[in-house]
Write a protein that holds these residues in place. Structure first.
Motif, PDB file in Angstrom:
ATOM      1  N   GLU A  25       0.807  -1.214   0.000  1.00 33.71           N
ATOM      2  CA  GLU A  25       0.000   0.000   0.000  1.00 33.71           C
ATOM      3  C   GLU A  25       0.846   1.273   0.000  1.00 33.71           C
ATOM      4  N   LEU A  26       2.162   1.130   0.105  1.00 35.10           N
ATOM      5  CA  LEU A  26       3.029   2.297   0.238  1.00 35.10           C
ATOM      6  C   LEU A  26       3.914   2.470  -0.987  1.00 35.10           C
ATOM      7  N   ASP A  27       4.054   3.739  -1.436  1.00 38.83           N
ATOM      8  CA  ASP A  27       5.044   3.990  -2.476  1.00 38.83           C
ATOM      9  C   ASP A  27       6.406   4.145  -1.804  1.00 38.83           C
ATOM     10  N   ILE A  28       7.445   4.333  -2.579  1.00 39.10           N
ATOM     11  CA  ILE A  28       8.805   4.319  -2.036  1.00 39.10           C
ATOM     12  C   ILE A  28       9.025   5.444  -1.020  1.00 39.10           C
ATOM     13  N   ASP A  29       8.446   6.616  -1.259  1.00 32.82           N
ATOM     14  CA  ASP A  29       8.599   7.731  -0.320  1.00 32.82           C
ATOM     15  C   ASP A  29       7.880   7.443   0.996  1.00 32.82           C
ATOM     16  N   GLN A  30       6.690   6.920   0.908  1.00 31.55           N
ATOM     17  CA  GLN A  30       5.937   6.567   2.112  1.00 31.55           C
ATOM     18  C   GLN A  30       6.634   5.443   2.866  1.00 31.55           C
ATOM     19  N   MET A  31       7.194   4.491   2.123  1.00 33.52           N
ATOM     20  CA  MET A  31       7.858   3.371   2.771  1.00 33.52           C
ATOM     21  C   MET A  31       9.047   3.861   3.597  1.00 33.52           C
ATOM     22  N   SER A  32       9.797   4.785   3.054  1.00 30.02           N
ATOM     23  CA  SER A  32      10.945   5.333   3.773  1.00 30.02           C
ATOM     24  C   SER A  32      10.491   5.995   5.076  1.00 30.02           C
ATOM     25  N   GLU A  33       9.439   6.795   4.987  1.00 31.05           N
ATOM     26  CA  GLU A  33       8.883   7.454   6.183  1.00 31.05           C
ATOM     27  C   GLU A  33       8.386   6.434   7.200  1.00 31.05           C
ATOM     28  N   GLN A  34       7.661   5.440   6.710  1.00 32.06           N
ATOM     29  CA  GLN A  34       7.079   4.441   7.594  1.00 32.06           C
ATOM     30  C   GLN A  34       8.149   3.558   8.238  1.00 32.06           C
ATOM     31  N   LEU A  35       9.234   3.286   7.511  1.00 25.12           N
ATOM     32  CA  LEU A  35      10.328   2.513   8.099  1.00 25.12           C
ATOM     33  C   LEU A  35      10.983   3.273   9.245  1.00 25.12           C
ATOM     34  N   LYS A  36      11.144   4.579   9.060  1.00 21.53           N
ATOM     35  CA  LYS A  36      11.705   5.405  10.136  1.00 21.53           C
ATOM     36  C   LYS A  36      10.771   5.414  11.337  1.00 21.53           C
ATOM     37  N   ARG A  37       9.479   5.544  11.081  1.00 22.32           N
ATOM     38  CA  ARG A  37       8.497   5.537  12.166  1.00 22.32           C
ATOM     39  C   ARG A  37       8.496   4.172  12.864  1.00 22.32           C
ATOM     40  N   ALA A  38       8.571   3.107  12.087  1.00 18.17           N
ATOM     41  CA  ALA A  38       8.598   1.758  12.662  1.00 18.17           C
ATOM     42  C   ALA A  38       9.814   1.581  13.561  1.00 18.17           C
ATOM     43  N   GLN A  39      10.936   2.115  13.144  1.00 20.19           N
ATOM     44  CA  GLN A  39      12.153   2.027  13.949  1.00 20.19           C
ATOM     45  C   GLN A  39      11.942   2.706  15.311  1.00 20.19           C
ATOM     46  N   THR A  40      11.311   3.856  15.306  1.00 17.50           N
ATOM     47  CA  THR A  40      11.007   4.567  16.544  1.00 17.50           C
ATOM     48  C   THR A  40      10.049   3.768  17.418  1.00 17.50           C
ATOM     49  N   LEU A  41       9.019   3.203  16.803  1.00 19.03           N
ATOM     50  CA  LEU A  41       8.028   2.420  17.543  1.00 19.03           C
ATOM     51  C   LEU A  41       8.637   1.162  18.145  1.00 19.03           C
ATOM     52  N   ILE A  42       9.534   0.518  17.410  1.00 15.70           N
ATOM     53  CA  ILE A  42      10.209  -0.670  17.928  1.00 15.70           C
ATOM     54  C   ILE A  42      11.023  -0.307  19.165  1.00 15.70           C
ATOM     55  N   LYS A  43      11.691   0.841  19.125  1.00 19.24           N
ATOM     56  CA  LYS A  43      12.473   1.284  20.283  1.00 19.24           C
ATOM     57  C   LYS A  43      11.561   1.555  21.483  1.00 19.24           C
ATOM     58  N   VAL A  44      10.426   2.204  21.248  1.00 16.33           N
ATOM     59  CA  VAL A  44       9.468   2.478  22.326  1.00 16.33           C
ATOM     60  C   VAL A  44       9.026   1.161  22.962  1.00 16.33           C
ATOM     61  N   CYS A  45       8.625   0.207  22.135  1.00 19.53           N
ATOM     62  CA  CYS A  45       8.150  -1.085  22.647  1.00 19.53           C
ATOM     63  C   CYS A  45       9.258  -1.821  23.402  1.00 19.53           C
ATOM     64  N   LYS A  46      10.433  -1.853  22.819  1.00 26.45           N
ATOM     65  CA  LYS A  46      11.552  -2.546  23.454  1.00 26.45           C
ATOM     66  C   LYS A  46      11.888  -1.923  24.801  1.00 26.45           C
ATOM     67  N   ASP A  47      11.932  -0.596  24.852  1.00 23.01           N
ATOM     68  CA  ASP A  47      12.242   0.101  26.111  1.00 23.01           C
ATOM     69  C   ASP A  47      11.199  -0.198  27.184  1.00 23.01           C
ATOM     70  N   LYS A  48       9.940  -0.207  26.793  1.00 17.70           N
ATOM     71  CA  LYS A  48       8.869  -0.461  27.759  1.00 17.70           C
ATOM     72  C   LYS A  48       8.915  -1.910  28.265  1.00 17.70           C
ATOM     73  N   LEU A  49       9.192  -2.851  27.374  1.00 11.58           N
ATOM     74  CA  LEU A  49       9.299  -4.247  27.789  1.00 11.58           C
ATOM     75  C   LEU A  49      10.504  -4.456  28.704  1.00 11.58           C
TER      76      LEU A  49
END
Length: 63
Positions: A25-49
């Motif tokens: 569902e994502l074009d290349i520009d959106q994918m880049s943005e979403q990958l960066k956001r996912a990286q941030t979210l993974i860190k949030v989840c990991k830190d909380k766990l």
């Protein structure tokens, strides 16, 4: 001051990003943005766990 994101919210948003990527569902520009956001979210989840794990170990040690 920015409110801290809850684990459930971060995890849900991460699942949505994964679904969009798997569904192409994502074009290349959106994918880049979403990958960066996912990286941030993974860190949030990991830190909380990690924090929850430390808290549980401390509680069990005190007993």
């Amino acid at each position: 001051m920015k409110e801290e994101q809850k684990y459930e919210q971060a995890f849900r948003e991460l699942q949505e990003i994964v679904h969009k990527m798997e569904s192409d569902e994502l074009d290349i520009d959106q994918m880049s943005e979403q990958l960066k956001r996912a990286q941030t979210l993974i860190k949030v989840c990991k830190d909380k766990l990690t924090k929850a794990d430390e808290d549980i170990k401390l509680i069990l040690k005190e007993e």
